[in-house]
Design a protein around this motif. Structure first.
Motif, PDB file in Angstrom:
ATOM      1  N   UNK A 177       0.699  -1.180   0.570  1.00  0.00           N
ATOM      2  CA  UNK A 177       0.005   0.371  -0.275  1.00  0.00           C
ATOM      3  C   UNK A 177       0.773   1.190   0.049  1.00  0.00           C
ATOM      4  N   UNK A 178       0.572   2.390  -0.386  1.00  0.00           N
ATOM      5  CA  UNK A 178       1.030   3.467  -1.401  1.00  0.00           C
ATOM      6  C   UNK A 178       0.969   4.297   0.442  1.00  0.00           C
ATOM      7  N   UNK A 179       2.458   4.822   1.128  1.00  0.00           N
ATOM      8  CA  UNK A 179       2.079   5.615   2.505  1.00  0.00           C
ATOM      9  C   UNK A 179       2.683   4.473   3.295  1.00  0.00           C
ATOM     10  N   UNK A 180       2.821   2.977   3.672  1.00  0.00           N
ATOM     11  CA  UNK A 180       2.946   2.551   4.247  1.00  0.00           C
ATOM     12  C   UNK A 180       4.540   1.989   4.595  1.00  0.00           C
ATOM     13  N   UNK A 181       4.943   1.492   5.479  1.00  0.00           N
ATOM     14  CA  UNK A 181       6.551   1.146   5.519  1.00  0.00           C
ATOM     15  C   UNK A 181       7.196  -0.334   6.305  1.00  0.00           C
ATOM     16  N   UNK A 182       7.355  -1.085   5.270  1.00  0.00           N
ATOM     17  CA  UNK A 182       7.675  -2.315   5.336  1.00  0.00           C
ATOM     18  C   UNK A 182       6.616  -3.337   5.577  1.00  0.00           C
ATOM     19  N   UNK A 183       5.519  -3.177   5.113  1.00  0.00           N
ATOM     20  CA  UNK A 183       3.593  -4.002   5.334  1.00  0.00           C
ATOM     21  C   UNK A 183       3.592  -4.311   3.950  1.00  0.00           C
ATOM     22  N   UNK A 184       3.279  -5.722   4.489  1.00  0.00           N
ATOM     23  CA  UNK A 184       2.552  -6.434   2.983  1.00  0.00           C
ATOM     24  C   UNK A 184       0.951  -6.746   3.340  1.00  0.00           C
TER      25      UNK A 184
END
Length: 280
Positions: A44-51
């Motif tokens: 997702x745009x704007x999310x870090x280290x995330x799936x």
């Protein structure tokens, strides 16, 4: 002690049998836990280290009210701008790890069993703390305002602090963890946890206009979906369109629990998508 299944990710071995339990019909979709592989994750745009695994979204002719994500955020990851859709309300349920959730400047610490409601228009941020990934369900819905009805405030709680509401005349084998009062019409959706002890049943075919997402958190059962009896276990997801008949038999050996979404407390749309459009 509650245990919550979380997808391990990865990819099945090349030696694995391909045949599984996945089903998609005109009335329901059934996504077994074996489908939660890393090749099906998204970002997702704007999310870090995330799936995430995106397991439900509005689809014409199917469930049309909500989206549901299974999130995995690495330590130190998260977002300062989680969602650009200002009209959306959000329901979070944590299944593992540690989270700092900030809503309109107020911070909350959340761990497994943590539940949050975030109203539309709220400013919020999420940060994964600790040494393990933070895992949680994120359910989004466009909030439907009603005349003279206030938008409900944000709140954060843990399910261990919420009494189980037993269904009447069930001898204590069927109960629901309700995070809001079901008679409170400020809420246009409920996200609850349903618990069956071994031998508990839904003793009739529920058939109703409310749409459902059901993610199995713990245990196993057989679930009636339209005309089919389907074996389900922890990690499986059921997506039911309006009017899909449903029932359940929890055979054991342990308790059976699932996270449940349903839309409630609003008039049926007579205009707009799926509604009446007068001739011109």
């Amino acid at each position: 002690m509650s245990q919550y299944y979380t997808p391990p990710g990865g990819l099945p071995a090349q030696t694995s049998l391909m045949t599984g339990r996945a089903v998609f019909t005109e009335a329901y979709a059934f996504i077994p836990k074996g489908c939660f592989s890393d090749i099906l994750t998204s970002y997702l745009p704007g999310w870090r280290g995330t799936k995430l695994w995106l397991i439900a979204r509005p689809m014409s002719g199917f469930s049309e009210t909500f989206s549901q994500y299974v999130m995995e955020v690495q330590p130190g990851g998260g977002s300062d701008t989680p969602d650009a859709e200002t009209g959306a309300e959000h329901f979070l349920f944590v299944t593992g790890g540690l989270i700092t959730l900030t809503i309109d400047g107020t911070g909350y610490e959340m761990d497994a069993g943590g539940y949050a409601f975030i109203p539309p228009g709220a400013k919020w941020q999420l940060l994964a703390e600790g040494t393990q990934p933070a895992r949680f369900h994120w359910i989004r819905k466009l909030y439907e305002p009603a005349p003279g009805v206030a938008v409900p405030p944000a709140f954060v709680i843990n399910e261990k602090d919420v009494a189980l509401s037993m269904m009447p005349d069930t001898n204590g084998v069927w109960g629901t963890t309700r995070f809001v009062d079901p008679t409170d019409v400020r809420y246009d959706a409920h996200v609850n946890i349903v618990t069956f002890q071994p031998g508990g049943v839904i003793p009739f075919e529920e058939t109703h206009v409310m749409e459902h997402g059901l993610y199995v958190l713990e245990g196993k059962a057989v679930y009636k979906l339209n005309q089919d009896w389907v074996e389900v276990e922890a990690g499986d997801f059921m997506w039911l369109r309006a009017y899909c008949p449903q029932a359940c038999y929890a055979a054991g050996p342990g308790r059976f629990r699932y996270l449940l979404y349903k839309d409630v407390n609003r008039h049926a749309n007579l205009r707009g998508p799926g509604g009446y459009r007068p001739s011109r």
